[in-house]
Design an enzyme around this catalytic site. Structure first.
Site, PDB file in Angstrom:
ATOM      1  N   ASN A  13       0.885  -1.167   0.000  1.00  0.00           N
ATOM      2  CA  ASN A  13       0.000   0.000   0.000  1.00  0.00           C
ATOM      3  C   ASN A  13       0.921   1.215   0.000  1.00  0.00           C
ATOM      4  O   ASN A  13       1.491   1.561   1.035  1.00  0.00           O
ATOM      5  CB  ASN A  13      -0.902  -0.003   1.234  1.00  0.00           C
ATOM      6  CG  ASN A  13      -1.741   1.269   1.321  1.00  0.00           C
ATOM      7  OD1 ASN A  13      -1.744   2.085   0.387  1.00  0.00           O
ATOM      8  ND2 ASN A  13      -2.437   1.446   2.437  1.00  0.00           N
ATOM      9  N   LYS A  15       0.179   4.204  -0.298  1.00  0.00           N
ATOM     10  CA  LYS A  15      -0.455   5.402   0.278  1.00  0.00           C
ATOM     11  C   LYS A  15      -0.194   6.598  -0.648  1.00  0.00           C
ATOM     12  O   LYS A  15      -0.133   6.413  -1.857  1.00  0.00           O
ATOM     13  CB  LYS A  15       0.030   5.621   1.710  1.00  0.00           C
ATOM     14  CG  LYS A  15      -0.132   4.351   2.545  1.00  0.00           C
ATOM     15  CD  LYS A  15       0.055   4.537   4.017  1.00  0.00           C
ATOM     16  CE  LYS A  15      -0.145   3.192   4.731  1.00  0.00           C
ATOM     17  NZ  LYS A  15      -0.080   3.295   6.178  1.00  0.00           N
ATOM     18  N   HIS A  98      -9.414   1.517   4.447  1.00  0.00           N
ATOM     19  CA  HIS A  98      -8.175   1.643   5.233  1.00  0.00           C
ATOM     20  C   HIS A  98      -8.438   2.586   6.412  1.00  0.00           C
ATOM     21  O   HIS A  98      -9.203   3.541   6.298  1.00  0.00           O
ATOM     22  CB  HIS A  98      -7.049   2.192   4.349  1.00  0.00           C
ATOM     23  CG  HIS A  98      -5.714   2.100   5.009  1.00  0.00           C
ATOM     24  ND1 HIS A  98      -5.301   3.036   5.929  1.00  0.00           N
ATOM     25  CD2 HIS A  98      -4.729   1.179   4.924  1.00  0.00           C
ATOM     26  CE1 HIS A  98      -4.103   2.672   6.372  1.00  0.00           C
ATOM     27  NE2 HIS A  98      -3.730   1.550   5.771  1.00  0.00           N
ATOM     28  N   GLU A 100      -6.814   4.917   7.559  1.00  0.00           N
ATOM     29  CA  GLU A 100      -6.549   6.335   7.267  1.00  0.00           C
ATOM     30  C   GLU A 100      -7.749   6.968   6.571  1.00  0.00           C
ATOM     31  O   GLU A 100      -8.054   8.145   6.784  1.00  0.00           O
ATOM     32  CB  GLU A 100      -5.267   6.461   6.427  1.00  0.00           C
ATOM     33  CG  GLU A 100      -4.031   6.207   7.293  1.00  0.00           C
ATOM     34  CD  GLU A 100      -2.863   5.574   6.557  1.00  0.00           C
ATOM     35  OE1 GLU A 100      -2.842   5.602   5.318  1.00  0.00           O
ATOM     36  OE2 GLU A 100      -1.963   5.042   7.237  1.00  0.00           O
ATOM     37  N   GLU A 170      -5.563  -4.747  10.265  1.00  0.00           N
ATOM     38  CA  GLU A 170      -4.535  -3.743  10.518  1.00  0.00           C
ATOM     39  C   GLU A 170      -4.851  -2.984  11.812  1.00  0.00           C
ATOM     40  O   GLU A 170      -5.627  -2.031  11.799  1.00  0.00           O
ATOM     41  CB  GLU A 170      -4.494  -2.736   9.367  1.00  0.00           C
ATOM     42  CG  GLU A 170      -4.157  -3.338   8.032  1.00  0.00           C
ATOM     43  CD  GLU A 170      -3.489  -2.323   7.109  1.00  0.00           C
ATOM     44  OE1 GLU A 170      -2.378  -2.602   6.670  1.00  0.00           O
ATOM     45  OE2 GLU A 170      -4.080  -1.255   6.855  1.00  0.00           O
ATOM     46  N   GLY A 176       2.439   2.333  10.737  1.00  0.00           N
ATOM     47  CA  GLY A 176       3.398   3.431  10.605  1.00  0.00           C
ATOM     48  C   GLY A 176       4.094   3.794  11.905  1.00  0.00           C
ATOM     49  O   GLY A 176       4.747   4.824  12.003  1.00  0.00           O
ATOM     50  N   SER A 216       3.310  -2.099  10.256  1.00  0.00           N
ATOM     51  CA  SER A 216       4.758  -2.202  10.498  1.00  0.00           C
ATOM     52  C   SER A 216       5.311  -3.586  10.174  1.00  0.00           C
ATOM     53  O   SER A 216       6.263  -4.038  10.808  1.00  0.00           O
ATOM     54  CB  SER A 216       5.106  -1.808  11.935  1.00  0.00           C
ATOM     55  OG  SER A 216       4.711  -0.466  12.183  1.00  0.00           O
TER      56      SER A 216
HETATM   57  P1  13P Z   1       3.034   0.412   7.615  1.00  0.00           P
HETATM   58  O1  13P Z   1       3.513  -0.895   7.027  1.00  0.00           O
HETATM   59  O2  13P Z   1       3.784   1.597   7.112  1.00  0.00           O
HETATM   60  O3  13P Z   1       2.898   0.336   9.086  1.00  0.00           O
HETATM   61  O4  13P Z   1       1.539   0.608   7.043  1.00  0.00           O
HETATM   62  C1  13P Z   1       0.648  -0.428   7.134  1.00  0.00           C
HETATM   63  C2  13P Z   1      -0.553  -0.069   6.364  1.00  0.00           C
HETATM   64  O5  13P Z   1      -1.302   0.808   6.735  1.00  0.00           O
HETATM   65  C3  13P Z   1      -0.812  -0.804   5.119  1.00  0.00           C
HETATM   66  O6  13P Z   1      -2.074  -0.538   4.637  1.00  0.00           O
END
Ligand code: 13P
Length: 255
Positions: A13, A15, A98, A100, A170, A176, A216
């Protein structure tokens, strides 16, 4: 990971990272590194990178995902992208719900369900994200919360639909932050999600469902997480922007 029952999927992803020219560079580095993968490999790219990603991955084993989709076919929805726009562009998967998007863009369980069903109707495979916050985990309501997210996301979907759905667990506190869930924590919730699906559909549907872990996940911890029975892959943020790291994760899922 139980490869006898289901397909392992590693999805990046990206982002809101990488312009089209930067995407080209990343994909060109990635193609040779994952060409012998023994799992499904997906890159989830920004809308503006879709054309270059589809073009460059043609004839390779890399599949392209978008990071969102609207639920209407067309109309006055400024700034939105329809399922057909994605399929015509050559996209196969779409990340939906997601955390976010839920946190910053008003995504709800209801819109997640609408988007996922519209995606399926158009022939896209949704990767539906669920996961609790730190407060919810500490309050002991993780299962209750994730159960509701899963049930609401899958509302009015048939068993046949589920064959084209991926769920990504997640935990928000692991995204993150560098604070990965332990393999036991991740397995506990992934197994719970499978149980919820079994109760709402059947053991056969639940057994065949790919459930990813995300938060992560990196080159150092992927093998450990993927060693668990109910963790069938990963949804990778930061590490998916580094071709070598992403390839190590793909390698861990290929064993
Ligand atoms: P990270 O791997 O940067 O923690 O992000 C995970 C994520 O949100 C994947 O959709």
């Amino acid at each position: 990971m139980n490869k006898e029952k289901r397909t392992a999927i590693i999805a990046g992803n990206w982002k809101m990272n990488k312009t089209a020219s930067e995407a080209k560079e990343l994909i060109e580095s990635l193609i040779p590194l994952v060409k012998d993968a023994g799992c499904t490999v997906i890159i989830g790219v920004p809308f503006t990178d879709i054309a270059v990603a589809v073009d460059l991955t043609k004839g390779t084993n890399i599949h392209v995902a978008a990071q969102n989709v609207h639920f209407k076919d067309s109309g006055a929805y400024t700034g939105e992208i329809s399922p057909r726009m994605l399929t015509e562009a050559g996209v196969e998967y779409v990340i939906i719900g997601h955390s976010e998007r839920r946190q910053y863009f008003g995504e709800t369980d209801e819109t997640v369900n609408l988007r996922a069903r519209a995606a399926l109707a158009a022939g896209l495979k949704p990767i539906i994200c669920v996961g609790e916050s730190l407060e919810q985990r500490e309050a002991g309501v993780t299962e209750e919360f994730v159960c509701r997210q899963v049930v609401m996301a899958l509302l009015n979907m048939t068993a046949e639909d589920l064959a084209n759905v991926v769920i990504a667990y997640e935990p928000i506190w692991a995204i993150g932050t560098g604070k990965t869930a332990t393999k036991e924590q991740a397995e506990e919730v992934c197994a719970f999600i499978r149980k919820v699906v079994e109760e709402n559909y059947s053991k056969a549907v639940a057994d065949a469902l790919t459930i990813q872990y995300g938060g992560s996940m990196n080159a150092g911890n992927a093998a450990d997480l993927l060693s668990m029975e109910d963790i069938d892959g990963g949804l990778i943020g930061g590490a998916s922007l580094k071709p070598n790291d992403f390839a190590v994760i793909v390698g861990a899922a290929s064993k």
